[in-house]
Design a protein around this motif. Structure first.
Motif, PDB file in Angstrom:
ATOM      1  N   ASP A   6      -8.283  -4.132  -1.137  1.00  0.00           N
ATOM      2  CA  ASP A   6      -8.298  -4.431   0.298  1.00  0.00           C
ATOM      3  C   ASP A   6      -7.780  -5.855   0.492  1.00  0.00           C
ATOM      4  O   ASP A   6      -8.560  -6.792   0.694  1.00  0.00           O
ATOM      5  CB  ASP A   6      -9.746  -4.305   0.810  1.00  0.00           C
ATOM      6  N   THR A  26      -4.921  -1.249   0.603  1.00  0.00           N
ATOM      7  CA  THR A  26      -5.191  -1.048   2.027  1.00  0.00           C
ATOM      8  C   THR A  26      -5.018  -2.385   2.750  1.00  0.00           C
ATOM      9  O   THR A  26      -5.401  -3.428   2.222  1.00  0.00           O
ATOM     10  CB  THR A  26      -6.620  -0.526   2.268  1.00  0.00           C
ATOM     11  N   THR A  27      -4.430  -2.313   3.938  1.00  0.00           N
ATOM     12  CA  THR A  27      -4.303  -3.533   4.747  1.00  0.00           C
ATOM     13  C   THR A  27      -4.836  -3.232   6.149  1.00  0.00           C
ATOM     14  O   THR A  27      -5.042  -2.060   6.503  1.00  0.00           O
ATOM     15  CB  THR A  27      -2.829  -3.980   4.878  1.00  0.00           C
ATOM     16  N   ALA A 166     -14.981   1.654   3.216  1.00  0.00           N
ATOM     17  CA  ALA A 166     -14.411   0.306   3.351  1.00  0.00           C
ATOM     18  C   ALA A 166     -15.469  -0.646   3.889  1.00  0.00           C
ATOM     19  O   ALA A 166     -16.566  -0.217   4.256  1.00  0.00           O
ATOM     20  CB  ALA A 166     -13.218   0.354   4.296  1.00  0.00           C
ATOM     21  N   THR A 186     -12.332   0.916  -1.019  1.00  0.00           N
ATOM     22  CA  THR A 186     -11.393  -0.197  -1.018  1.00  0.00           C
ATOM     23  C   THR A 186     -12.201  -1.479  -0.987  1.00  0.00           C
ATOM     24  O   THR A 186     -13.115  -1.629  -0.161  1.00  0.00           O
ATOM     25  CB  THR A 186     -10.372  -0.114   0.133  1.00  0.00           C
ATOM     26  N   SER A 188     -12.357  -5.963  -1.718  1.00  0.00           N
ATOM     27  CA  SER A 188     -11.623  -7.228  -1.761  1.00  0.00           C
ATOM     28  C   SER A 188     -11.399  -7.640  -3.214  1.00  0.00           C
ATOM     29  O   SER A 188     -12.077  -7.153  -4.129  1.00  0.00           O
ATOM     30  CB  SER A 188     -12.435  -8.308  -1.053  1.00  0.00           C
TER      31      SER A 188
END
Ligand code: E4P
Length: 224
Positions: A6, A26-27, A166, A186, A188
């Motif tokens: 992420d 993922t953004t 998320a 997802t 960081s």
């Protein structure tokens, strides 16, 4: 279980893609603007790092379903490889999910806080739903429970939609959604390292090496 990064930070993505079993990136708009770069250039650079087989998730920003449809077609043409468009579960978003999934562009329904949002998005044709675990917890809700409910509903109704959980603050939340039925998560860059970080493991490895070299010699760094 599939693991996604992420982040839109190129250094983080290159490092994690090299070391971890990554399924894609993922953004969202906040993640992209943090990098202070033209977004299309950035997305293409991310694609260059992860290759065309791994999924790259790009969130749409249009207000209407028709605007989102045009954005999805544009993004799908402009970025090579597997692209998944992220669509927030608003009323316009649900219409956009119907239109865009019928057009065979993969869709993730995002900003999910309730299991009914997830079920509706699934019926509309979403390939993935993204419950926002930590943001739910911050609202005195229970993010893990929402993931569990979505999992139960998807099983009960034979939905093909996958849960891509998320918004995590800690490893415990990731662990709990894995048990609650999430198909993927997802996380960081900071949290990715913590998934496997445990002090005893490093201490054990150091002790093994010390014993080995104590017997075979300090110059024996490897078996070959
Ligand atoms: C996924 O792409 C989500 O947008 C993201 O995980 C949200 O995380 P946050 O709640 O930490 O901003």
């Amino acid at each position: 279980m599939r693991l996604y990064i992420d982040s839109a930070n190129l250094e983080q993505i290159a490092y994690l893609n090299d070391y971890f079993p990554i399924a894609g990136v993922t953004t969202n708009p906040s993640i992209i603007v943090k990098e202070k770069k033209p977004y299309m250039e950035l997305l293409k650079e991310i694609r260059g790092i992860i290759g065309e087989e791994k999924e790259l998730f790009v969130q749409l920003i249009g207000d209407t379903a028709e605007e989102m449809m045009a954005e999805a077609q544009y993004i799908n043409r402009a970025i090579a490889g597997k692209v998944v468009v992220k669509i927030p579960v608003t009323t316009e978003g649900i219409k956009a999910i119907k239109l865009i999934s019928a057009y065979k562009i993969p869709v993730l329904a995002t900003t999910i806080y309730t299991s009914m949002q997830a079920l509706t998005a699934s019926m509309a044709g979403a390939d993935y739903v993204a419950p926002y675990v930590n943001r739910i917890d911050n609202l005195t809700g229970n993010g893990i429970k929402v993931v569990q409910e979505i999992s139960e509903l998807f099983s009960a109704y034979n939905c093909k939609t996958k849960i891509l959980a998320a918004s995590f603050k800690n490893v415990q939340q990731v662990h709990d959604v894995c048990l609650a039925g999430a198909h993927s998560v997802t996380v960081s860059a900071e949290l990715m390292g913590k998934l496997i970080d445990f002090p005893s493991t490093n201490a054990d490895v150091a002790a093994f090496k010390k014993q080995w070299q104590g017997y075979y010699g300090m110059d024996k760094q490897s078996l070959n």
